[in-house]
Write a protein that holds these residues in place. Structure first.
Motif, PDB file in Angstrom:
ATOM      1  N   GLY A  72       0.822  -1.214   0.000  1.00  0.00           N
ATOM      2  CA  GLY A  72       0.000   0.000   0.000  1.00  0.00           C
ATOM      3  C   GLY A  72       0.851   1.256   0.000  1.00  0.00           C
ATOM      4  O   GLY A  72       0.578   2.220  -0.726  1.00  0.00           O
ATOM      5  N   LEU A  73       1.914   1.244   0.806  1.00  0.00           N
ATOM      6  CA  LEU A  73       2.819   2.384   0.871  1.00  0.00           C
ATOM      7  C   LEU A  73       3.512   2.617  -0.473  1.00  0.00           C
ATOM      8  O   LEU A  73       3.601   3.754  -0.943  1.00  0.00           O
ATOM      9  CB  LEU A  73       3.854   2.136   1.968  1.00  0.00           C
ATOM     10  N   ILE A  74       3.956   1.552  -1.104  1.00  0.00           N
ATOM     11  CA  ILE A  74       4.605   1.667  -2.414  1.00  0.00           C
ATOM     12  C   ILE A  74       3.628   2.217  -3.450  1.00  0.00           C
ATOM     13  O   ILE A  74       3.983   3.100  -4.241  1.00  0.00           O
ATOM     14  CB  ILE A  74       5.179   0.302  -2.848  1.00  0.00           C
ATOM     15  N   ILE A  75       2.398   1.728  -3.445  1.00  0.00           N
ATOM     16  CA  ILE A  75       1.381   2.233  -4.382  1.00  0.00           C
ATOM     17  C   ILE A  75       1.134   3.719  -4.146  1.00  0.00           C
ATOM     18  O   ILE A  75       1.017   4.502  -5.090  1.00  0.00           O
ATOM     19  CB  ILE A  75       0.082   1.421  -4.258  1.00  0.00           C
ATOM     20  N   GLY A  76       1.060   4.138  -2.884  1.00  0.00           N
ATOM     21  CA  GLY A  76       0.851   5.551  -2.571  1.00  0.00           C
ATOM     22  C   GLY A  76       1.982   6.431  -3.063  1.00  0.00           C
ATOM     23  O   GLY A  76       1.753   7.493  -3.642  1.00  0.00           O
ATOM     24  N   ILE A  77       3.211   5.986  -2.857  1.00  0.00           N
ATOM     25  CA  ILE A  77       4.374   6.769  -3.292  1.00  0.00           C
ATOM     26  C   ILE A  77       4.429   6.849  -4.818  1.00  0.00           C
ATOM     27  O   ILE A  77       4.667   7.919  -5.387  1.00  0.00           O
ATOM     28  CB  ILE A  77       5.673   6.160  -2.709  1.00  0.00           C
ATOM     29  N   ILE A  78       4.171   5.730  -5.482  1.00  0.00           N
ATOM     30  CA  ILE A  78       4.185   5.729  -6.952  1.00  0.00           C
ATOM     31  C   ILE A  78       3.086   6.628  -7.507  1.00  0.00           C
ATOM     32  O   ILE A  78       3.313   7.401  -8.442  1.00  0.00           O
ATOM     33  CB  ILE A  78       4.061   4.292  -7.490  1.00  0.00           C
ATOM     34  N   SER A  79       1.897   6.554  -6.919  1.00  0.00           N
ATOM     35  CA  SER A  79       0.787   7.357  -7.455  1.00  0.00           C
ATOM     36  C   SER A  79       1.019   8.851  -7.244  1.00  0.00           C
ATOM     37  O   SER A  79       0.754   9.654  -8.145  1.00  0.00           O
ATOM     38  CB  SER A  79      -0.548   6.925  -6.839  1.00  0.00           C
ATOM     39  N   SER A  80       1.530   9.246  -6.074  1.00  0.00           N
ATOM     40  CA  SER A  80       1.784  10.679  -5.876  1.00  0.00           C
ATOM     41  C   SER A  80       2.921  11.157  -6.778  1.00  0.00           C
ATOM     42  O   SER A  80       2.875  12.276  -7.288  1.00  0.00           O
ATOM     43  CB  SER A  80       2.076  10.993  -4.410  1.00  0.00           C
ATOM     44  N   SER A  81       3.927  10.318  -6.999  1.00  0.00           N
ATOM     45  CA  SER A  81       5.009  10.674  -7.925  1.00  0.00           C
ATOM     46  C   SER A  81       4.483  10.839  -9.345  1.00  0.00           C
ATOM     47  O   SER A  81       4.843  11.793 -10.042  1.00  0.00           O
ATOM     48  CB  SER A  81       6.091   9.594  -7.918  1.00  0.00           C
ATOM     49  N   PHE A  82       3.634   9.914  -9.759  1.00  0.00           N
ATOM     50  CA  PHE A  82       3.058   9.962 -11.096  1.00  0.00           C
ATOM     51  C   PHE A  82       2.300  11.273 -11.321  1.00  0.00           C
ATOM     52  O   PHE A  82       2.536  11.975 -12.316  1.00  0.00           O
ATOM     53  CB  PHE A  82       2.136   8.763 -11.314  1.00  0.00           C
ATOM     54  N   PHE A  83       1.419  11.618 -10.392  1.00  0.00           N
ATOM     55  CA  PHE A  83       0.622  12.841 -10.566  1.00  0.00           C
ATOM     56  C   PHE A  83       1.465  14.101 -10.396  1.00  0.00           C
ATOM     57  O   PHE A  83       1.209  15.110 -11.045  1.00  0.00           O
ATOM     58  CB  PHE A  83      -0.573  12.839  -9.629  1.00  0.00           C
ATOM     59  N   TYR A  84       2.464  14.062  -9.538  1.00  0.00           N
ATOM     60  CA  TYR A  84       3.325  15.223  -9.344  1.00  0.00           C
ATOM     61  C   TYR A  84       4.091  15.548 -10.623  1.00  0.00           C
ATOM     62  O   TYR A  84       4.148  16.689 -11.064  1.00  0.00           O
ATOM     63  CB  TYR A  84       4.302  14.983  -8.192  1.00  0.00           C
ATOM     64  N   PHE A  85       4.694  14.521 -11.226  1.00  0.00           N
ATOM     65  CA  PHE A  85       5.487  14.751 -12.428  1.00  0.00           C
ATOM     66  C   PHE A  85       4.628  14.886 -13.672  1.00  0.00           C
ATOM     67  O   PHE A  85       5.087  15.434 -14.678  1.00  0.00           O
ATOM     68  CB  PHE A  85       6.547  13.656 -12.580  1.00  0.00           C
ATOM     69  N   LEU A  86       3.388  14.407 -13.637  1.00  0.00           N
ATOM     70  CA  LEU A  86       2.477  14.558 -14.772  1.00  0.00           C
ATOM     71  C   LEU A  86       1.971  15.999 -14.863  1.00  0.00           C
ATOM     72  O   LEU A  86       1.845  16.557 -15.945  1.00  0.00           O
ATOM     73  CB  LEU A  86       1.299  13.584 -14.641  1.00  0.00           C
ATOM     74  N   PHE A  87       1.674  16.590 -13.720  1.00  0.00           N
ATOM     75  CA  PHE A  87       1.126  17.947 -13.709  1.00  0.00           C
ATOM     76  C   PHE A  87       2.177  18.904 -13.201  1.00  0.00           C
ATOM     77  O   PHE A  87       2.077  19.960 -12.876  1.00  0.00           O
ATOM     78  CB  PHE A  87      -0.136  18.020 -12.853  1.00  0.00           C
TER      79      PHE A  87
END
Length: 108
Positions: free
Chosen positions: A93-108
């Protein structure tokens, strides 16, 4: 397979949605603000929530087992026992959270 729409509001399971949420929020704060007091506050709260998911809820489940033994001896209906999360479920769950916030941070 049937989709359980309310499963995010239940306890236990893979991955830990609480860990994913807290990991995402905390890592997003780190990316956006750096090592600020707000980040450290989020980090401490996240650590407490993740620890609770693995340790405290497991103990509550073990207590529930003992209560069920007593209820069974008396011929009463047993309780549904929930054990919280395993360390693996919290880690994923922690890994998924970190990946998802990284994805949206670098996407926008």
């Amino acid at each position: 397979k049937k989709i359980l729409w309310l499963s995010g509001f239940s306890n236990g399971g893979m991955p830990s949605s609480h860990s994913a949420l807290m990991g995402s929020i905390t890592f997003a704060l780190l990316l956006e603000q750096g090592l600020t007091p707000v980040f450290f506050l989020a980090f401490v709260i996240s650590t407490l929530i993740l620890r609770d998911a693995v340790t405290v809820r497991k103990e509550v489940g073990l207590i529930g087992e003992e209560i069920n033994k007593m209820l069974k001896q008396k011929g009463l209906k047993e309780l549904d026992v929930i054990y919280g999360h395993t360390l693996l479920q919290v880690t994923i769950g922690l890994i998924i959270g970190i990946i998802s916030s990284s994805f949206f941070y670098f996407l926008f």
